[in-house]
Design a protein around this motif. Structure first.
Motif, PDB file in Angstrom:
ATOM      1  N   LEU A  86       0.851  -1.191   0.000  1.00  0.00           N
ATOM      2  CA  LEU A  86       0.000   0.000   0.000  1.00  0.00           C
ATOM      3  C   LEU A  86       0.885   1.238   0.000  1.00  0.00           C
ATOM      4  CD1 LEU A  86      -2.797  -0.991   2.561  1.00  0.00           C
ATOM      5  CD2 LEU A  86      -2.980  -0.847   0.070  1.00  0.00           C
ATOM      6  N   VAL A 132      -4.421   4.105  -2.152  1.00  0.00           N
ATOM      7  CA  VAL A 132      -5.777   4.379  -1.687  1.00  0.00           C
ATOM      8  C   VAL A 132      -5.947   5.886  -1.874  1.00  0.00           C
ATOM      9  CG1 VAL A 132      -7.339   4.220   0.298  1.00  0.00           C
ATOM     10  CG2 VAL A 132      -5.641   2.427  -0.105  1.00  0.00           C
ATOM     11  N   GLY A 133      -6.139   6.269  -3.121  1.00  0.00           N
ATOM     12  CA  GLY A 133      -6.024   7.677  -3.505  1.00  0.00           C
ATOM     13  C   GLY A 133      -4.543   8.023  -3.580  1.00  0.00           C
ATOM     14  N   GLN A 135      -2.887  10.583  -2.508  1.00  0.00           N
ATOM     15  CA  GLN A 135      -2.507  11.627  -1.543  1.00  0.00           C
ATOM     16  C   GLN A 135      -1.919  10.943  -0.314  1.00  0.00           C
ATOM     17  OE1 GLN A 135      -2.853  14.984  -2.010  1.00  0.00           O
ATOM     18  NE2 GLN A 135      -3.567  14.473  -4.087  1.00  0.00           N
TER      19      GLN A 135
HETATM   20  N1  SAM Z   1       6.293   9.508   3.538  1.00  0.00           N
HETATM   21  C1  SAM Z   1       6.054   8.103   3.406  1.00  0.00           C
HETATM   22  C2  SAM Z   1       6.450   7.616   2.034  1.00  0.00           C
HETATM   23  O1  SAM Z   1       7.163   8.297   1.352  1.00  0.00           O
HETATM   24  O2  SAM Z   1       6.060   6.512   1.675  1.00  0.00           O
HETATM   25  C3  SAM Z   1       4.582   7.821   3.698  1.00  0.00           C
HETATM   26  C4  SAM Z   1       4.349   7.533   5.115  1.00  0.00           C
HETATM   27  S1  SAM Z   1       2.691   7.170   5.488  1.00  0.00           S
HETATM   28  C5  SAM Z   1       2.421   8.118   6.944  1.00  0.00           C
HETATM   29  C6  SAM Z   1       2.807   5.550   6.172  1.00  0.00           C
HETATM   30  C7  SAM Z   1       2.235   4.461   5.328  1.00  0.00           C
HETATM   31  O3  SAM Z   1       0.863   4.698   5.079  1.00  0.00           O
HETATM   32  C8  SAM Z   1       2.848   4.268   3.959  1.00  0.00           C
HETATM   33  O4  SAM Z   1       4.041   3.536   4.007  1.00  0.00           O
HETATM   34  C9  SAM Z   1       1.730   3.498   3.237  1.00  0.00           C
HETATM   35  O5  SAM Z   1       1.793   2.123   3.506  1.00  0.00           O
HETATM   36  C10 SAM Z   1       0.471   4.082   3.868  1.00  0.00           C
HETATM   37  N2  SAM Z   1      -0.163   5.121   3.032  1.00  0.00           N
HETATM   38  C11 SAM Z   1      -0.198   6.435   3.245  1.00  0.00           C
HETATM   39  N3  SAM Z   1      -0.881   7.071   2.281  1.00  0.00           N
HETATM   40  C12 SAM Z   1      -1.308   6.108   1.429  1.00  0.00           C
HETATM   41  C13 SAM Z   1      -2.086   6.120   0.227  1.00  0.00           C
HETATM   42  N4  SAM Z   1      -2.552   7.237  -0.310  1.00  0.00           N
HETATM   43  N5  SAM Z   1      -2.342   4.936  -0.367  1.00  0.00           N
HETATM   44  C14 SAM Z   1      -1.872   3.773   0.157  1.00  0.00           C
HETATM   45  N6  SAM Z   1      -1.141   3.709   1.279  1.00  0.00           N
HETATM   46  C15 SAM Z   1      -0.871   4.858   1.907  1.00  0.00           C
END
Ligand code: SAM
Length: 180
Positions: A86, A132-133, A135
């Motif tokens: 994801l 999942v979008g 963003q």
């Molecule tokens: N800055 C990080 C990066 O560059 O991947 C993203 C960190 S996010 C807070 C933590 C996790 O949430 C990601 O590794 C991913 O698995 C999931 N995630 C966040 N946004 C997502 C999205 N739009 N679609 C799918 N997974 C998402």
């Protein structure tokens, strides 16, 4: 009759200060139909206690494996099922048929989520990179929405086996049935 595919979540990048967030990863995974969680590379006894307590009270089966090297989990899953990472950079499940393609494989799913910047191997070793979008948001929200699409909403009315407590849904107030 063929059993329906199972989903296991691999949570990468847990730190002790992420305790609540990783707990939510576990509880949302369990509540929305996943069969287990791998906590990559580290162990967290508080997480284990919390998950065991919830399973004990609210039933069902949920496997928790901690301190498993992420590469080993991925290698094992290469033959066991499909690997879905994801990531906001992936194919958007909102405007593509990526979830349909995953379901069509009929195989169990390893669902990988990160916390901060993930190893680049996740993008290449995964069979599907799903957004999942497109963003940035949260691993908890991404898991919830993916599982809901994957299980087509059925997961919300699942009865958990051997529950000590069961909620009797009510429009007002709290009704809980306790096993005798
Ligand atoms: N800055 C990080 C990066 O560059 O991947 C993203 C960190 S996010 C807070 C933590 C996790 O949430 C990601 O590794 C991913 O698995 C999931 N995630 C966040 N946004 C997502 C999205 N739009 N679609 C799918 N997974 C998402």
């Amino acid at each position: 009759v063929k059993a329906s595919p199972k989903v296991y979540v691999l949570r990468w990048g847990h730190r002790a200060r992420d305790f609540r967030l990783t707990t939510h990863v576990a509880l949302v995974s369990r509540a929305l139909g996943a069969s287990g969680l791998y906590l990559a590379d580290v162990a967290d006894q508080n997480l284990k206690k919390t998950v065991e307590k919830v399973v004990e009270e609210w039933g069902g089966r949920f496997e928790l494996q901690m301190a498993v090297p992420w590469m080993r989990v991925i290698q094992e899953w290469k033959s066991r099922g499909v690997i879905v990472h994801l990531t906001m950079y992936g194919e958007n499940m909102g405007n593509s048929d990526v979830v349909e393609r995953i379901k069509k494989t009929g195989r169990d799913v390893l669902l990988i989520v990160g916390s901060r910047k993930v190893p680049s191997a996740f993008y290449t070793l995964s069979d599907f990179n799903v957004a999942v979008g497109n963003q940035p948001h949260s691993e908890v929200a991404a898991i919830a929405l993916f599982l809901d699409r994957f299980f087509e909403g059925r997961e919300l009315s699942t009865e958990f086996e051997d529950a000590k407590r069961k909620i009797i849904p009510s429009a007002k107030g709290k009704r809980v049935q306790k096993a005798s």
